[in-house]
Design a protein around this motif. Structure first.
Motif, PDB file in Angstrom:
ATOM      1  N   THR A   1      25.954  68.003  25.546  1.00  0.00           N
ATOM      2  CA  THR A   1      25.333  67.687  26.830  1.00  0.00           C
ATOM      3  C   THR A   1      25.383  68.932  27.706  1.00  0.00           C
ATOM      4  O   THR A   1      26.311  69.733  27.625  1.00  0.00           O
ATOM      5  N   ALA A   2      24.362  69.100  28.524  1.00  0.00           N
ATOM      6  CA  ALA A   2      24.277  70.271  29.397  1.00  0.00           C
ATOM      7  C   ALA A   2      25.378  70.227  30.445  1.00  0.00           C
ATOM      8  O   ALA A   2      25.765  69.154  30.912  1.00  0.00           O
ATOM      9  N   PRO A   3      25.867  71.399  30.840  1.00  0.00           N
ATOM     10  CA  PRO A   3      26.833  71.426  31.942  1.00  0.00           C
ATOM     11  C   PRO A   3      26.150  70.944  33.222  1.00  0.00           C
ATOM     12  O   PRO A   3      24.955  71.182  33.420  1.00  0.00           O
ATOM     13  N   THR A   4      26.895  70.229  34.046  1.00  0.00           N
ATOM     14  CA  THR A   4      26.331  69.727  35.302  1.00  0.00           C
ATOM     15  C   THR A   4      27.405  69.668  36.376  1.00  0.00           C
ATOM     16  O   THR A   4      28.575  69.427  36.079  1.00  0.00           O
ATOM     17  N   ALA A   5      26.974  69.861  37.618  1.00  0.00           N
ATOM     18  CA  ALA A   5      27.877  69.732  38.759  1.00  0.00           C
ATOM     19  C   ALA A   5      27.918  68.289  39.253  1.00  0.00           C
ATOM     20  O   ALA A   5      28.780  67.932  40.063  1.00  0.00           O
ATOM     21  N   THR A   6      26.987  67.461  38.781  1.00  0.00           N
ATOM     22  CA  THR A   6      26.909  66.071  39.226  1.00  0.00           C
ATOM     23  C   THR A   6      26.867  65.125  38.020  1.00  0.00           C
ATOM     24  O   THR A   6      25.810  64.611  37.670  1.00  0.00           O
ATOM     25  N   PRO A   7      28.012  64.903  37.369  1.00  0.00           N
ATOM     26  CA  PRO A   7      28.022  64.038  36.193  1.00  0.00           C
ATOM     27  C   PRO A   7      27.648  62.591  36.534  1.00  0.00           C
ATOM     28  O   PRO A   7      27.953  62.107  37.624  1.00  0.00           O
ATOM     29  N   LEU A   8      26.976  61.937  35.593  1.00  0.00           N
ATOM     30  CA  LEU A   8      26.612  60.530  35.720  1.00  0.00           C
ATOM     31  C   LEU A   8      27.535  59.706  34.829  1.00  0.00           C
ATOM     32  O   LEU A   8      27.685  60.015  33.641  1.00  0.00           O
ATOM     33  N   HIS A   9      28.123  58.664  35.378  1.00  0.00           N
ATOM     34  CA  HIS A   9      28.990  57.788  34.594  1.00  0.00           C
ATOM     35  C   HIS A   9      28.181  57.170  33.454  1.00  0.00           C
ATOM     36  O   HIS A   9      27.103  56.617  33.667  1.00  0.00           O
ATOM     37  N   GLY A  10      28.693  57.290  32.227  1.00  0.00           N
ATOM     38  CA  GLY A  10      28.049  56.716  31.058  1.00  0.00           C
ATOM     39  C   GLY A  10      26.985  57.594  30.428  1.00  0.00           C
ATOM     40  O   GLY A  10      26.382  57.211  29.421  1.00  0.00           O
ATOM     41  N   PHE A  11      26.754  58.780  30.987  1.00  0.00           N
ATOM     42  CA  PHE A  11      25.672  59.638  30.500  1.00  0.00           C
ATOM     43  C   PHE A  11      25.903  60.087  29.054  1.00  0.00           C
ATOM     44  O   PHE A  11      25.003  59.974  28.211  1.00  0.00           O
ATOM     45  N   THR A  12      27.091  60.592  28.742  1.00  0.00           N
ATOM     46  CA  THR A  12      27.336  61.107  27.392  1.00  0.00           C
ATOM     47  C   THR A  12      27.244  59.984  26.370  1.00  0.00           C
ATOM     48  O   THR A  12      26.717  60.175  25.271  1.00  0.00           O
ATOM     49  N   ARG A  13      27.700  58.804  26.723  1.00  0.00           N
ATOM     50  CA  ARG A  13      27.566  57.648  25.830  1.00  0.00           C
ATOM     51  C   ARG A  13      26.082  57.335  25.607  1.00  0.00           C
ATOM     52  O   ARG A  13      25.663  57.038  24.491  1.00  0.00           O
ATOM     53  N   ALA A  14      25.277  57.426  26.650  1.00  0.00           N
ATOM     54  CA  ALA A  14      23.839  57.173  26.507  1.00  0.00           C
ATOM     55  C   ALA A  14      23.193  58.246  25.636  1.00  0.00           C
ATOM     56  O   ALA A  14      22.293  57.949  24.844  1.00  0.00           O
ATOM     57  N   VAL A  15      23.665  59.487  25.742  1.00  0.00           N
ATOM     58  CA  VAL A  15      23.122  60.571  24.917  1.00  0.00           C
ATOM     59  C   VAL A  15      23.430  60.318  23.444  1.00  0.00           C
ATOM     60  O   VAL A  15      22.536  60.378  22.591  1.00  0.00           O
ATOM     61  N   ILE A  16      24.689  60.048  23.114  1.00  0.00           N
ATOM     62  CA  ILE A  16      25.015  59.856  21.700  1.00  0.00           C
ATOM     63  C   ILE A  16      24.333  58.600  21.149  1.00  0.00           C
ATOM     64  O   ILE A  16      23.921  58.575  19.993  1.00  0.00           O
ATOM     65  N   THR A  17      24.151  57.591  21.979  1.00  0.00           N
ATOM     66  CA  THR A  17      23.417  56.407  21.545  1.00  0.00           C
ATOM     67  C   THR A  17      21.965  56.770  21.232  1.00  0.00           C
ATOM     68  O   THR A  17      21.414  56.347  20.212  1.00  0.00           O
ATOM     69  N   THR A  18      21.356  57.579  22.081  1.00  0.00           N
ATOM     70  CA  THR A  18      19.988  58.040  21.843  1.00  0.00           C
ATOM     71  C   THR A  18      19.904  58.817  20.538  1.00  0.00           C
ATOM     72  O   THR A  18      19.005  58.587  19.717  1.00  0.00           O
ATOM     73  N   VAL A  19      20.839  59.732  20.331  1.00  0.00           N
ATOM     74  CA  VAL A  19      20.863  60.547  19.112  1.00  0.00           C
ATOM     75  C   VAL A  19      20.994  59.658  17.881  1.00  0.00           C
ATOM     76  O   VAL A  19      20.254  59.807  16.902  1.00  0.00           O
ATOM     77  N   MET A  20      21.921  58.711  17.925  1.00  0.00           N
ATOM     78  CA  MET A  20      22.136  57.835  16.772  1.00  0.00           C
ATOM     79  C   MET A  20      20.918  56.957  16.519  1.00  0.00           C
ATOM     80  O   MET A  20      20.506  56.771  15.370  1.00  0.00           O
ATOM     81  N   GLU A  21      20.316  56.425  17.576  1.00  0.00           N
ATOM     82  CA  GLU A  21      19.117  55.607  17.390  1.00  0.00           C
ATOM     83  C   GLU A  21      17.996  56.434  16.775  1.00  0.00           C
ATOM     84  O   GLU A  21      17.289  55.953  15.889  1.00  0.00           O
ATOM     85  N   MET A  22      17.836  57.677  17.234  1.00  0.00           N
ATOM     86  CA  MET A  22      16.798  58.528  16.650  1.00  0.00           C
ATOM     87  C   MET A  22      17.062  58.741  15.163  1.00  0.00           C
ATOM     88  O   MET A  22      16.155  58.620  14.343  1.00  0.00           O
ATOM     89  N   LEU A  23      18.294  59.080  14.814  1.00  0.00           N
ATOM     90  CA  LEU A  23      18.613  59.329  13.413  1.00  0.00           C
ATOM     91  C   LEU A  23      18.366  58.097  12.553  1.00  0.00           C
ATOM     92  O   LEU A  23      17.844  58.195  11.445  1.00  0.00           O
ATOM     93  N   PHE A  24      18.722  56.931  13.062  1.00  0.00           N
ATOM     94  CA  PHE A  24      18.564  55.708  12.283  1.00  0.00           C
ATOM     95  C   PHE A  24      17.138  55.145  12.315  1.00  0.00           C
ATOM     96  O   PHE A  24      16.851  54.178  11.606  1.00  0.00           O
ATOM     97  N   THR A  25      16.231  55.735  13.088  1.00  0.00           N
ATOM     98  CA  THR A  25      14.834  55.293  12.998  1.00  0.00           C
ATOM     99  C   THR A  25      14.230  55.676  11.655  1.00  0.00           C
ATOM    100  O   THR A  25      13.255  55.074  11.230  1.00  0.00           O
ATOM    101  N   ASP A  26      14.830  56.671  11.007  1.00  0.00           N
ATOM    102  CA  ASP A  26      14.378  57.053   9.674  1.00  0.00           C
ATOM    103  C   ASP A  26      15.016  56.077   8.686  1.00  0.00           C
ATOM    104  O   ASP A  26      16.243  56.051   8.546  1.00  0.00           O
ATOM    105  N   PRO A  27      14.220  55.270   7.993  1.00  0.00           N
ATOM    106  CA  PRO A  27      14.812  54.295   7.072  1.00  0.00           C
ATOM    107  C   PRO A  27      15.608  54.938   5.939  1.00  0.00           C
ATOM    108  O   PRO A  27      16.434  54.280   5.317  1.00  0.00           O
ATOM    109  N   ALA A  28      15.383  56.222   5.676  1.00  0.00           N
ATOM    110  CA  ALA A  28      16.129  56.918   4.623  1.00  0.00           C
ATOM    111  C   ALA A  28      17.545  57.273   5.065  1.00  0.00           C
ATOM    112  O   ALA A  28      18.392  57.591   4.237  1.00  0.00           O
TER     113      ALA A  28
END
Length: 189
Positions: free
Chosen positions: A107-134
């Protein structure tokens, strides 16, 4: 600007999307991220701008490795790499099975972190990876000292298999199947 390959909407934080890294166009931004003290585990602290562009150009040309720029509500906010563990990172260390996909994210460095942001990022990454049925299982090898990412990985279903010695670090070889990931999603989507 490249069209996103994947987009998801988080009910509280907004839209997350991923597009391929454009090495020349994104080098300055990525340099500021990977050389920041927060990115110490990316091992690029001493890289100049040209070295960062060269690294992402190398990744773009590699048939077994991809890099993606992550956007949050249209603004660059994270980086993700996908690799084939049968050809990169874990060759000779992990017996990659068909359907294994390796992943790194930052995740990019930020001066204004958002609660739950990193969890949302890894969820996005995992969902993208699992969209490939292989894709049947995601494999990661985070530095053993990176306690923050270990907690996050566990929260989305990763299981530590063992500690492995890589050329640049001792790492926790961890995996997460589609079912393990889905079992953790509940109210976090």
């Amino acid at each position: 600007m490249t069209t996103p390959l994947f987009t998801r909407t988080d009910t509280t934080l907004g839209d997350f999307s991923l597009r391929p890294v454009e090495p020349a166009a994104d080098a300055t931004l990525l340099h500021s991220w990977v050389t920041h003290p927060k990115a110490v585990f990316w091992l690029m602290q001493d890289f100049g701008l040209a070295a960062v562009e060269k690294e992402f150009t190398r990744i773009a040309a590699d048939p077994h490795h991809d890099a993606f720029l992550g956007l949050h509500n249209g603004t660059p906010a994270f980086l993700m790499e996908r690799y084939d563990p049968a050809h990169r990172e874990l060759v000779g260390i992990h017996a990659a099975a068909p359907g294994d996909v390796g992943m790194h994210f930052l995740t990019a460095p930020t001066a204004t972190p958002l609660h739950g942001f990193t969890r949302a990022v890894i969820t996005t990454v995992m969902e993208m990876l699992f969209t490939d049925p292989a894709t049947h299982r995601v494999v990661v090898e985070p530095d053993a000292r990176n306690t923050a990412v270990h907690a996050l990985n566990k929260a989305v279903g990763f299981e530590v298999l063992r500690t492995v010695s890589l050329p640049s670090k001792d790492a926790y070889l961890s995996t997460c199947t589609r079912d393990q990931f889905l079992a953790t999603q509940g109210d976090h989507r």
